[in-house]
Design a protein around this motif. Structure first.
Motif, mmCIF file in Angstrom:
data_model
loop_
_atom_site.group_PDB
_atom_site.id
_atom_site.type_symbol
_atom_site.label_atom_id
_atom_site.label_comp_id
_atom_site.label_asym_id
_atom_site.label_seq_id
_atom_site.Cartn_x
_atom_site.Cartn_y
_atom_site.Cartn_z
ATOM 1 N N ILE A 167 -11.821 9.666 -2.172
ATOM 2 C CA ILE A 167 -10.391 9.707 -1.879
ATOM 3 C C ILE A 167 -10.096 9.139 -0.495
ATOM 4 O O ILE A 167 -9.054 8.525 -0.273
ATOM 5 N N ALA A 168 -11.029 9.288 0.449
ATOM 6 C CA ALA A 168 -10.830 8.715 1.787
ATOM 7 C C ALA A 168 -10.723 7.195 1.703
ATOM 8 O O ALA A 168 -9.891 6.589 2.388
ATOM 9 N N GLY A 169 -11.546 6.579 0.886
ATOM 10 C CA GLY A 169 -11.474 5.133 0.695
ATOM 11 C C GLY A 169 -10.161 4.707 0.068
ATOM 12 O O GLY A 169 -9.579 3.692 0.454
ATOM 13 N N LEU A 170 -9.687 5.491 -0.889
ATOM 14 C CA LEU A 170 -8.396 5.177 -1.521
ATOM 15 C C LEU A 170 -7.248 5.300 -0.520
ATOM 16 O O LEU A 170 -6.332 4.471 -0.498
ATOM 17 N N LEU A 171 -7.303 6.327 0.315
ATOM 18 C CA LEU A 171 -6.248 6.511 1.319
ATOM 19 C C LEU A 171 -6.293 5.412 2.369
ATOM 20 O O LEU A 171 -5.243 4.900 2.796
ATOM 21 N N LEU A 172 -7.492 5.029 2.794
ATOM 22 C CA LEU A 172 -7.629 3.938 3.763
ATOM 23 C C LEU A 172 -7.126 2.624 3.168
ATOM 24 O O LEU A 172 -6.416 1.861 3.829
ATOM 25 N N ALA A 173 -7.465 2.368 1.915
ATOM 26 C CA ALA A 173 -6.995 1.151 1.241
ATOM 27 C C ALA A 173 -5.473 1.171 1.104
ATOM 28 O O ALA A 173 -4.814 0.138 1.274
ATOM 29 N N THR A 174 -4.897 2.339 0.833
ATOM 30 C CA THR A 174 -3.448 2.471 0.736
ATOM 31 C C THR A 174 -2.792 2.152 2.074
ATOM 32 O O THR A 174 -1.805 1.409 2.135
ATOM 33 N N LEU A 175 -3.340 2.691 3.148
ATOM 34 C CA LEU A 175 -2.798 2.419 4.479
ATOM 35 C C LEU A 175 -2.912 0.929 4.816
ATOM 36 O O LEU A 175 -1.970 0.319 5.320
ATOM 37 N N ALA A 176 -4.060 0.341 4.517
ATOM 38 C CA ALA A 176 -4.257 -1.088 4.793
ATOM 39 C C ALA A 176 -3.273 -1.934 3.991
ATOM 40 O O ALA A 176 -2.708 -2.901 4.508
ATOM 41 N N GLY A 177 -3.046 -1.567 2.737
ATOM 42 C CA GLY A 177 -2.085 -2.311 1.922
ATOM 43 C C GLY A 177 -0.681 -2.220 2.469
ATOM 44 O O GLY A 177 0.054 -3.212 2.496
ATOM 45 N N ALA A 178 -0.293 -1.041 2.920
ATOM 46 C CA ALA A 178 1.052 -0.870 3.473
ATOM 47 C C ALA A 178 1.231 -1.666 4.765
ATOM 48 O O ALA A 178 2.332 -2.127 5.057
ATOM 49 N N LEU A 179 0.166 -1.845 5.526
ATOM 50 C CA LEU A 179 0.258 -2.538 6.812
ATOM 51 C C LEU A 179 0.012 -4.044 6.719
ATOM 52 O O LEU A 179 0.153 -4.747 7.717
ATOM 53 N N THR A 180 -0.356 -4.545 5.549
ATOM 54 C CA THR A 180 -0.651 -5.970 5.400
ATOM 55 C C THR A 180 0.637 -6.770 5.289
ATOM 56 O O THR A 180 1.418 -6.565 4.374
ATOM 57 N N PRO A 181 0.856 -7.697 6.224
ATOM 58 C CA PRO A 181 2.044 -8.548 6.127
ATOM 59 C C PRO A 181 1.794 -9.714 5.181
ATOM 60 O O PRO A 181 0.656 -10.025 4.844
ATOM 61 N N GLY A 182 2.850 -10.358 4.769
ATOM 62 C CA GLY A 182 2.714 -11.589 4.007
ATOM 63 C C GLY A 182 2.955 -11.418 2.532
ATOM 64 O O GLY A 182 3.148 -10.316 2.025
ATOM 65 N N GLY A 183 2.922 -12.549 1.855
ATOM 66 C CA GLY A 183 3.195 -12.600 0.430
ATOM 67 C C GLY A 183 1.941 -12.468 -0.414
ATOM 68 O O GLY A 183 0.873 -12.077 0.080
ATOM 69 N N PRO A 184 2.056 -12.825 -1.684
ATOM 70 C CA PRO A 184 0.948 -12.664 -2.625
ATOM 71 C C PRO A 184 -0.312 -13.430 -2.244
ATOM 72 O O PRO A 184 -1.416 -12.955 -2.487
ATOM 73 N N VAL A 185 -0.152 -14.598 -1.646
ATOM 74 C CA VAL A 185 -1.342 -15.372 -1.268
ATOM 75 C C VAL A 185 -2.181 -14.576 -0.274
ATOM 76 O O VAL A 185 -3.404 -14.554 -0.357
ATOM 77 N N ILE A 186 -1.530 -13.871 0.634
ATOM 78 C CA ILE A 186 -2.247 -13.074 1.626
ATOM 79 C C ILE A 186 -2.790 -11.787 1.007
ATOM 80 O O ILE A 186 -3.977 -11.476 1.116
ATOM 81 N N GLY A 187 -1.916 -11.036 0.343
ATOM 82 C CA GLY A 187 -2.320 -9.735 -0.212
ATOM 83 C C GLY A 187 -3.453 -9.843 -1.215
ATOM 84 O O GLY A 187 -4.436 -9.101 -1.145
ATOM 85 N N PHE A 188 -3.324 -10.758 -2.161
ATOM 86 C CA PHE A 188 -4.360 -10.895 -3.182
ATOM 87 C C PHE A 188 -5.628 -11.520 -2.619
ATOM 88 O O PHE A 188 -6.734 -11.199 -3.061
ATOM 89 N N ALA A 189 -5.486 -12.418 -1.654
ATOM 90 C CA ALA A 189 -6.670 -13.017 -1.034
ATOM 91 C C ALA A 189 -7.476 -11.956 -0.295
ATOM 92 O O ALA A 189 -8.711 -11.939 -0.370
ATOM 93 N N ILE A 190 -6.801 -11.065 0.403
ATOM 94 C CA ILE A 190 -7.521 -9.992 1.100
ATOM 95 C C ILE A 190 -8.174 -9.056 0.087
ATOM 96 O O ILE A 190 -9.319 -8.634 0.271
ATOM 97 N N GLY A 191 -7.474 -8.746 -0.992
ATOM 98 C CA GLY A 191 -8.073 -7.906 -2.039
ATOM 99 C C GLY A 191 -9.314 -8.544 -2.646
ATOM 100 O O GLY A 191 -10.342 -7.888 -2.827
ATOM 101 N N ALA A 192 -9.228 -9.844 -2.941
ATOM 102 C CA ALA A 192 -10.389 -10.553 -3.496
ATOM 103 C C ALA A 192 -11.533 -10.592 -2.497
ATOM 104 O O ALA A 192 -12.706 -10.424 -2.874
ATOM 105 N N SER A 193 -11.217 -10.791 -1.231
ATOM 106 C CA SER A 193 -12.252 -10.816 -0.195
ATOM 107 C C SER A 193 -12.928 -9.458 -0.069
ATOM 108 O O SER A 193 -14.146 -9.377 0.101
ATOM 109 N N ALA A 194 -12.131 -8.398 -0.147
ATOM 110 C CA ALA A 194 -12.708 -7.052 -0.066
ATOM 111 C C ALA A 194 -13.653 -6.800 -1.241
ATOM 112 O O ALA A 194 -14.731 -6.225 -1.059
#
Length: 166
Positions: free
Chosen positions: A77-104
């Motif tokens: 659950i700590a990983g899920l909460l950290l990922a949630t916080l990181a997602g909320a703080l990530t600026p930018g559109g889909p190219v940025i958000g999905f690219a970071i997700g794929a990189s992770a």
């Protein structure tokens, strides 16, 4: 047939049907819609290329042991909460958000954490709240929406976990 090929075929069938419908409305509609689609494609193509190449660089630069320990399949659950916080703080559109997700994912993050990240990014990216939502809608409505959405990234990951049995 793999899922990727099936999706590609389905998308081309949809494009063909839409093209046929535009043609039936008249040659001018078909020409205008084709022109608009080609211009959108040319506008988005460099951005997609930059995002994909950037995701490759980001995946190579992320320390895999840290990503695996903080966001890996066993991060809980700590990983899920950290990922949630990181997602909320990530600026930018889909190219940025999905690219970071794929990189992770490439760097060792668990798919449940990445799902929580992408869901949080889509639901309540902080910069979008302040730049778009609060100026357009009453602040009370925005904060009620955010409050109602807060558990959704973790619930999404847990729901997938229940559906897949992992």
């Amino acid at each position: 047939m793999t899922a990727n090929v099936a999706i590609a075929v389905l998308l081309w069938v949809i494009v063909a049907v839409l093209g046929l419908l535009a043609w039936r409305r008249g040659g001018r509609v078909l020409a205008d819609s084709t022109r608009s689609g080609v211009l959108d494609f040319l506008y988005l193509l460099p951005r997609l290329a930059i995002g994909v190449i950037g995701a490759g660089f980001l995946a190579a630069l992320l320390p895999q042991d840290v990503v695996r320990s903080w966001l890996g399949p066993d991060s809980g659950i700590a990983g899920l909460l950290l990922a949630t916080l990181a997602g909320a703080l990530t600026p930018g559109g889909p190219v940025i958000g999905f690219a970071i997700g794929a990189s992770a994912l490439k760097s060792g993050a668990g798919y449940l954490a990445v799902m929580a990240y992408v869901t949080a990014w889509a639901l309540f990216a902080v910069q979008r709240l302040f730049v778009w939502e609060i100026p357009v809608m009453p602040a009370r409505v925005v904060w009620l929406r955010v409050a109602a959405s807060l558990p959704l990234p973790v619930l999404t990951a847990l729901g997938v976990m229940l559906l897949t049995g992992r």
